[in-house]
Design an enzyme around this catalytic site. Structure first.
Site, PDB file in Angstrom:
ATOM      1  N   GLN A 184     -12.881  37.674 -86.975  1.00 58.98           N
ATOM      2  CA  GLN A 184     -11.509  37.955 -86.537  1.00 58.98           C
ATOM      3  C   GLN A 184     -11.374  37.692 -85.030  1.00 58.98           C
ATOM      4  O   GLN A 184     -12.125  38.257 -84.227  1.00 58.98           O
ATOM      5  CB  GLN A 184     -11.145  39.415 -86.871  1.00 58.98           C
ATOM      6  CG  GLN A 184      -9.716  39.776 -86.539  1.00 58.98           C
ATOM      7  CD  GLN A 184      -8.675  38.998 -87.360  1.00 58.98           C
ATOM      8  OE1 GLN A 184      -8.810  38.863 -88.572  1.00 58.98           O
ATOM      9  NE2 GLN A 184      -7.663  38.474 -86.698  1.00 58.98           N
ATOM     10  N   ASP A 194     -12.024  30.154 -92.692  1.00 63.58           N
ATOM     11  CA  ASP A 194     -10.938  29.975 -91.729  1.00 63.58           C
ATOM     12  C   ASP A 194     -10.772  28.501 -91.360  1.00 63.58           C
ATOM     13  O   ASP A 194      -9.791  28.129 -90.715  1.00 63.58           O
ATOM     14  CB  ASP A 194     -11.228  30.783 -90.452  1.00 63.58           C
ATOM     15  CG  ASP A 194     -10.282  31.973 -90.289  1.00 63.58           C
ATOM     16  OD1 ASP A 194      -9.257  32.001 -91.002  1.00 63.58           O
ATOM     17  OD2 ASP A 194     -10.583  32.851 -89.472  1.00 63.58           O
ATOM     18  N   LYS A 224      -5.894  41.629 -94.941  1.00 60.91           N
ATOM     19  CA  LYS A 224      -6.855  40.768 -95.655  1.00 60.91           C
ATOM     20  C   LYS A 224      -7.639  41.582 -96.684  1.00 60.91           C
ATOM     21  O   LYS A 224      -7.858  41.139 -97.809  1.00 60.91           O
ATOM     22  CB  LYS A 224      -7.786  40.083 -94.647  1.00 60.91           C
ATOM     23  CG  LYS A 224      -7.062  39.029 -93.821  1.00 60.91           C
ATOM     24  CD  LYS A 224      -7.813  38.555 -92.591  1.00 60.91           C
ATOM     25  CE  LYS A 224      -6.893  37.681 -91.736  1.00 60.91           C
ATOM     26  NZ  LYS A 224      -7.459  37.286 -90.441  1.00 60.91           N
TER      27      LYS A 224
END
Ligand code: NAD
Length: 291
Positions: A98, A121, A54
């Site tokens: 995460q 997300d 990322k």
């Protein structure tokens, strides 16, 4: 005839290129770049590797990224404080926590504290609700990335029967909503589904997201089906494999994604897309009026 390979690496590059162009025009118009803050807890090697991908993608497209590396024993309050701080911070347009988290922390306690407009997300209940209600919003990266792959195929998927194996919050469930939006007929299978083979045999579009290698036998695949393998497992010798054996499945499928090089790169590219979208929603580029 062998299936056509769906090249996720190539399509992901085109999505990153689009993000880069949008960022350059934002920079020219208002002098700012989108900002993504990633929270990484502990030293899970897979999580560290995903965060590395990322970071590299952010660097390539021109997103300012910051990784907050927290110790495995971080407290609930410390993590909530960091999320609060990032919610307030003007130059942070996207926040990504995460997963998975250490056992003493429950993801839902934190995901719903991220400001919905910074939820790149797409896991906040508000954004999930928007997806279910067919309203525009930030959408989970893996299912949205898969929809981008399907839209690039020279096929009309309206009315096709899509069978999803896996019903997690991050892949299977939002995937079902995306495919419903795309006017497919959707079946979702999970660990308690009986007669998995019978469901798979009916799939015009098969999406497998279990993390169980070889859970799908290739001779279950309907001839000509579109096969999307989300599964990602690392063998003891370091080889990465999906849920489906690519070499035998490609002899029956019409279209198929490889692992690696299929869904994985699309997830990261879609995160770049979502971060640009979040930045443009929070601080839109001024409209240039010529008079
Ligand atoms: P998860 O463990 O949360 O969910 C797995 C799902 O598979 C569950 O719904 C479970 O019911 C189902 N399942 C397990 N055994 C089954 C069986 N025998 N029959 C039918 N269903 C069964 O996992 P997840 O987070 O959804 O991820 C799934 C896989 O996708 C993993 O391999 C993960 O690494 C991979 N993944 C890849 C990407 C990517 O970008 N490539 C992104 C997310 C997840």
């Amino acid at each position: 005839m062998a299936a056509q390979r769906i090249n996720g690496t190539e399509i992901a590059q085109s999505i990153r290129d689009e993000a880069k162009t949008q960022i350059q025009s934002r920079l020219a118009n208002q002098g700012t770049r989108p900002g993504l803050d990633v929270i990484l807890i502990g030293d899970n090697p897979a999580s560290k590797s995903y965060v590395g991908h990322k970071e590299r993608a952010c660097l390539e497209v021109g997103i300012n990224s910051t990784v907050h590396r927290l110790k495995n024993d971080v407290t609930k309050q410390e993590l909530l404080n960091l999320i609060d701080q990032l919610n307030q911070q003007e130059h942070t347009h996207g926040i990504l926590l995460q997963l998975p988290l250490p056992e003493h922390l429950q993801p839902q306690d934190f995901l719903e504290k991220i400001s919905p407009e910074k939820d790149v997300d797409g896991f906040h209940p508000y954004n999930m609700g928007k997806l279910i209600l067919r309203e525009p919003g930030l959408r989970p990266c893996t299912p949205l990335g898969i929809m981008t792959l399907l839209k690039r195929l020279p096929l009309n998927i309206t009315g096709l029967h899509a069978v999803i194996i896996g019903a997690s919050n991050i892949v299977g469930r939002p995937m079902a909503m995306e495919l419903l939006l795309a006017k497919c007929t959707v079946t979702v299978c999970h660990r308690f589904t009986s007669s998995l083979a019978a469901h798979v045999k009916q799939a015009d579009i098969l999406i497998s997201a279990t993390g169980k290698p070889n859970i799908i036998q290739s001779d279950w695949i309907k001839p000509g089906a579109i096969v999307i393998d989300v599964g990602f497992s690392k063998l003891s010798n370091g080889t990465i494999i999906g849920d489906i054996d690519f070499e035998t499945a490609k002899l029956r499928a019409g279209w198929i994604t490889p692992v690696p090089g299929g869904v994985g790169p699309m997830t990261v590219a879609t995160l770049m897309h979502n971060t640009v979208q979040a930045a443009n929603t929070q601080s839109p580029c001024p409209t240039i009026i010529n008079d």
